[in-house]
Write an enzyme that holds these catalytic residues in place. Structure first.
Site, mmCIF file in Angstrom:
data_model
loop_
_atom_site.group_PDB
_atom_site.id
_atom_site.type_symbol
_atom_site.label_atom_id
_atom_site.label_comp_id
_atom_site.label_asym_id
_atom_site.label_seq_id
_atom_site.Cartn_x
_atom_site.Cartn_y
_atom_site.Cartn_z
ATOM 1 N N CYS A 110 0.810 -1.216 0.000
ATOM 2 C CA CYS A 110 0.000 0.000 0.000
ATOM 3 C C CYS A 110 0.849 1.274 0.000
ATOM 4 C CB CYS A 110 -0.960 -0.001 1.185
ATOM 5 S SG CYS A 110 -0.189 -0.347 2.777
ATOM 6 N N HIS B 68 -2.132 6.554 4.114
ATOM 7 C CA HIS B 68 -0.681 6.757 4.127
ATOM 8 C C HIS B 68 -0.338 8.042 3.382
ATOM 9 C CE1 HIS B 68 -0.310 2.929 5.845
ATOM 10 N NE2 HIS B 68 0.154 2.213 4.836
#
Length: 348
Positions: free
Chosen positions: A130, A254
């Site tokens: 990710c 993120h």
């Protein structure tokens, strides 16, 4: 032509749950949908496209008649079951790290290297980490124009990157320090929280320069994933990549600060327009009005969000920018589903 059948392996997990949400939101291209999980989760009822489905225990027989299987399970489960599914003629899209660096398994981000989907000798397609995912869609768009040759990256990774235990730990830690007047010494926070956590230090009111496990030369597994996966996705085995991965007290999404160097001179205005027109990218970049992406702004959305585009005048071949991307959506479930959708589209 009948709609293809789909199995979701790990349907009851965090990413599997997002996968089901996305299937409800996106074009209805699937026929039968089968939900698979461990014996512990078998028998649970989940709604998919308005229909209540029963979760089945994963088994070789469960893959009979399935066209595509998306795997959202730990590495060891994928290592065991993905080859079994592929042996039944199923096209497997795997979200774990089990096959990402296998030379016979393409590592795919559709906006960057969609052509690799049908190059799968083992019948398996891998989904990137990710953190890499949040960066590579934007970098890939810029690479087409300027040819990237080096990336220096600092990531700011959410607690959900460590799964449900990470999220639970952050919430627990926040509840312990909320409303308390702690001293300026960081040890006061640590003493209040205690040591029970999947993180090596307290995450609440703190940042931790560590994600993953220790690997060679002092780098962590997460940092090496950014390096090795970026090289493979872009088809640049010698690309210089250095990453520092930091865990921050954010639940989901993120972020990355990227310093990219290219073979060719970069015009910032032109680069901004390239990103504005790139599939899967949204630009939030108005520094005069303090407009830039943050996790709180973009959580729950699908694109990679880019802002803070700037360039040191003494380095015309470089570009600095800040990226945010929901690590459970595009960073995991969405990209996996997009790969499956692109595979189905290639059949027509």
């Amino acid at each position: 032509m009948a709609k293809p059948s789909l199995a979701i392996v790990g349907a009851t997990g965090a990413v599997g749950s997002v996968m089901i949400e996305l299937i409800d939101e996106r074009a209805d291209i699937w026929g039968e949908i089968k939900l698979l999980a461990s014996k512990r989760s078998a028998g649970k009822k989940l709604k998919v496209r308005g229909q209540e489905l029963t979760v089945e225990e994963i088994s070789p027989e469960a893959f009979v008649g399935i066209d595509v299987a998306v795997f959202d399970v730990p590495d060891e489960i994928s290592k065991e079951w993905a080859p079994i599914a592929a042996s039944k003629g199923v096209v497997v899209v795997d979200n774990s790290a089990a096959f990402r660096m296998d030379k016979d398994v393409p590592l795919v981000v559709p906006e960057v290297n969609n052509g690799q989907i049908n190059n799968r000798p083992r019948g398996i397609i891998a989904n990137p980490n990710c953190t890499t995912m949040s960066m590579i869609v934007a970098v890939g768009a810029l690479h087409k124009k300027y040819k990237v040759n080096e990336l220096v990256v600092a990531s700011y990774q959410a607690a959900s990157g460590a799964g449900k235990p990470g999220v639970d730990a952050l919430h627990e830690q926040i509840s312990k320090v909320a409303g308390k007047k702690l001293g300026s010494n960081a040890k006061d926070v640590a003493n209040e929280i205690g040591d029970h956590s999947p993180f090596p230090r307290p995450l609440a009111l703190n940042v931790i320069p560590w994600a993953g496990s220790l690997k060679e030369d002092g780098f962590t597994s997460e940092e090496l994933k950014v390096k090795n996966e970026s090289r493979k996705i872009l088809g640049l085995p010698n690309l210089k990549v250095t990453a520092t991965c930091v865990r921050v007290p954010v639940v989901t999404t993120h972020s990355l600060a990227v310093h990219a160097t290219f073979d060719n001179k970069v015009d910032v205005k032109e680069a901004r327009e390239i990103l504005r027109n790139a599939s899967g990218v949204e630009v939030l970049d108005d520094p005069e009005n303090l407009i830039f992406p943050t996790p709180a702004d973009v959580v729950g959305t699908d694109p990679t969000w880019v802002g803070r585009l700037r360039q040191d005048p003494s380095a015309p071949n470089t570009l600095d920018f800040f990226i945010c991307g929901d690590n459970l959506r595009k960073g995991a479930a969405l990209n996996t589903l997009q790969i499956a959708e692109h595979y189905v589209a290639s059949l027509s």
